[in-house]
Design a protein around this motif. Structure first.
Motif, short mmCIF file in Angstrom:
data_model
loop_
_atom_site.label_atom_id
_atom_site.label_comp_id
_atom_site.label_asym_id
_atom_site.label_seq_id
_atom_site.Cartn_x
_atom_site.Cartn_y
_atom_site.Cartn_z
N ALA A 37 2.16 -21.55 0.38
CA ALA A 37 0.93 -21.96 -0.29
C ALA A 37 -0.29 -21.51 0.52
O ALA A 37 -1.26 -20.99 -0.05
CB ALA A 37 0.91 -23.47 -0.49
N SER A 38 -0.21 -21.67 1.82
CA SER A 38 -1.32 -21.24 2.68
C SER A 38 -1.51 -19.73 2.62
O SER A 38 -2.65 -19.24 2.57
CB SER A 38 -1.06 -21.67 4.12
N LEU A 39 -0.43 -19.00 2.63
CA LEU A 39 -0.49 -17.55 2.55
C LEU A 39 -1.14 -17.10 1.24
O LEU A 39 -1.98 -16.20 1.22
CB LEU A 39 0.91 -16.96 2.69
N MET A 40 -0.79 -17.77 0.16
CA MET A 40 -1.35 -17.41 -1.14
C MET A 40 -2.84 -17.77 -1.22
O MET A 40 -3.63 -17.05 -1.83
CB MET A 40 -0.56 -18.06 -2.25
N VAL A 41 -3.23 -18.88 -0.57
CA VAL A 41 -4.65 -19.26 -0.54
C VAL A 41 -5.45 -18.21 0.22
O VAL A 41 -6.52 -17.77 -0.23
CB VAL A 41 -4.82 -20.65 0.11
N VAL A 42 -4.95 -17.79 1.38
CA VAL A 42 -5.65 -16.78 2.18
C VAL A 42 -5.74 -15.46 1.41
O VAL A 42 -6.80 -14.82 1.38
CB VAL A 42 -4.96 -16.58 3.55
N ALA A 43 -4.66 -15.06 0.77
CA ALA A 43 -4.66 -13.81 0.01
C ALA A 43 -5.65 -13.88 -1.16
O ALA A 43 -6.40 -12.93 -1.41
CB ALA A 43 -3.26 -13.50 -0.51
N THR A 44 -5.70 -15.00 -1.85
CA THR A 44 -6.63 -15.17 -2.97
C THR A 44 -8.07 -15.16 -2.47
O THR A 44 -8.93 -14.49 -3.05
CB THR A 44 -6.34 -16.48 -3.73
N TYR A 45 -8.34 -15.91 -1.40
CA TYR A 45 -9.69 -15.94 -0.85
C TYR A 45 -10.14 -14.54 -0.42
O TYR A 45 -11.25 -14.12 -0.73
CB TYR A 45 -9.77 -16.90 0.35
N TRP A 46 -9.26 -13.83 0.27
CA TRP A 46 -9.63 -12.50 0.76
C TRP A 46 -9.91 -11.54 -0.40
O TRP A 46 -10.86 -10.77 -0.37
CB TRP A 46 -8.53 -11.93 1.66
N THR A 47 -9.08 -11.62 -1.43
CA THR A 47 -9.27 -10.75 -2.60
C THR A 47 -10.61 -11.04 -3.28
O THR A 47 -11.36 -10.11 -3.60
CB THR A 47 -8.11 -10.94 -3.60
N LEU A 48 -10.92 -12.31 -3.48
CA LEU A 48 -12.18 -12.67 -4.13
C LEU A 48 -13.37 -12.31 -3.25
O LEU A 48 -14.40 -11.84 -3.75
CB LEU A 48 -12.19 -14.16 -4.48
N HIS A 49 -13.26 -12.51 -1.95
CA HIS A 49 -14.33 -12.17 -1.02
C HIS A 49 -14.59 -10.66 -1.03
O HIS A 49 -15.74 -10.21 -1.08
CB HIS A 49 -13.94 -12.63 0.39
N THR A 50 -13.52 -9.88 -1.02
CA THR A 50 -13.65 -8.43 -1.04
C THR A 50 -14.23 -7.95 -2.37
O THR A 50 -15.08 -7.06 -2.40
CB THR A 50 -12.28 -7.77 -0.80
N ALA A 51 -13.78 -8.55 -3.46
CA ALA A 51 -14.31 -8.18 -4.78
C ALA A 51 -15.80 -8.50 -4.87
O ALA A 51 -16.58 -7.72 -5.42
CB ALA A 51 -13.54 -8.91 -5.88
N ARG A 52 -16.20 -9.61 -4.29
CA ARG A 52 -17.62 -9.99 -4.30
C ARG A 52 -18.45 -8.95 -3.55
O ARG A 52 -19.51 -8.53 -4.02
CB ARG A 52 -17.80 -11.36 -3.67
N LYS A 53 -17.96 -8.53 -2.39
CA LYS A 53 -18.70 -7.52 -1.62
C LYS A 53 -18.82 -6.23 -2.42
O LYS A 53 -19.88 -5.61 -2.43
CB LYS A 53 -18.00 -7.27 -0.28
N GLY A 54 -17.76 -5.84 -3.08
CA GLY A 54 -17.80 -4.63 -3.90
C GLY A 54 -18.77 -4.74 -5.05
O GLY A 54 -19.52 -3.80 -5.36
N LEU A 55 -18.78 -5.90 -5.71
CA LEU A 55 -19.70 -6.12 -6.83
C LEU A 55 -21.16 -6.13 -6.36
O LEU A 55 -22.05 -5.66 -7.07
CB LEU A 55 -19.36 -7.41 -7.55
N GLU A 56 -21.39 -6.67 -5.14
CA GLU A 56 -22.75 -6.66 -4.61
C GLU A 56 -23.23 -5.23 -4.35
O GLU A 56 -24.39 -4.91 -4.62
CB GLU A 56 -22.82 -7.48 -3.32
N VAL A 57 -22.35 -4.38 -3.86
CA VAL A 57 -22.70 -2.98 -3.62
C VAL A 57 -23.03 -2.30 -4.95
O VAL A 57 -24.03 -1.58 -5.06
CB VAL A 57 -21.56 -2.24 -2.88
N ILE A 58 -22.21 -2.52 -5.95
CA ILE A 58 -22.45 -1.92 -7.28
C ILE A 58 -23.78 -2.41 -7.85
O ILE A 58 -24.58 -1.62 -8.37
CB ILE A 58 -21.28 -2.24 -8.23
N ALA A 59 -24.04 -3.72 -7.75
CA ALA A 59 -25.28 -4.28 -8.28
C ALA A 59 -26.49 -3.70 -7.55
O ALA A 59 -27.51 -3.39 -8.18
CB ALA A 59 -25.27 -5.80 -8.17
#
Length: 66
Positions: A37-59
């Motif tokens: 469960a912890s591993l999946m939480v970290v993976a989900t957080y990292w994916t969303l954090h990375t996606a946010r950074k990418g979307l900020e660059v695009i914006a």
């Protein structure tokens, strides 16, 4: 580039965990379940954090092109 490497490492870790967990039922081994469960939480957080950074660059690029 390092974000991509971390993302791949997390996906591989989740895949390895899922392979190891095939013969177990949820809650059978509480520690194993908590690690997964912890591993999946970290993976989900990292994916969303990375996606946010990418979307900020695009914006930012879209805003500068106007």
């Amino acid at each position: 580039m390092s974000d991509f490497i971390v993302e791949i490492a997390l996906v591989v870790a989740v895949a390895v965990y899922l392979v190891l967990a095939q013969g177990q039922s949820v809650g059978e081994n509480l520690t194993f379940t908590m690690v997964g469960a912890s591993l999946m939480v970290v993976a989900t957080y990292w994916t969303l954090h990375t996606a946010r950074k990418g979307l900020e660059v695009i914006a930012l690029r879209l805003q500068l092109s106007k």
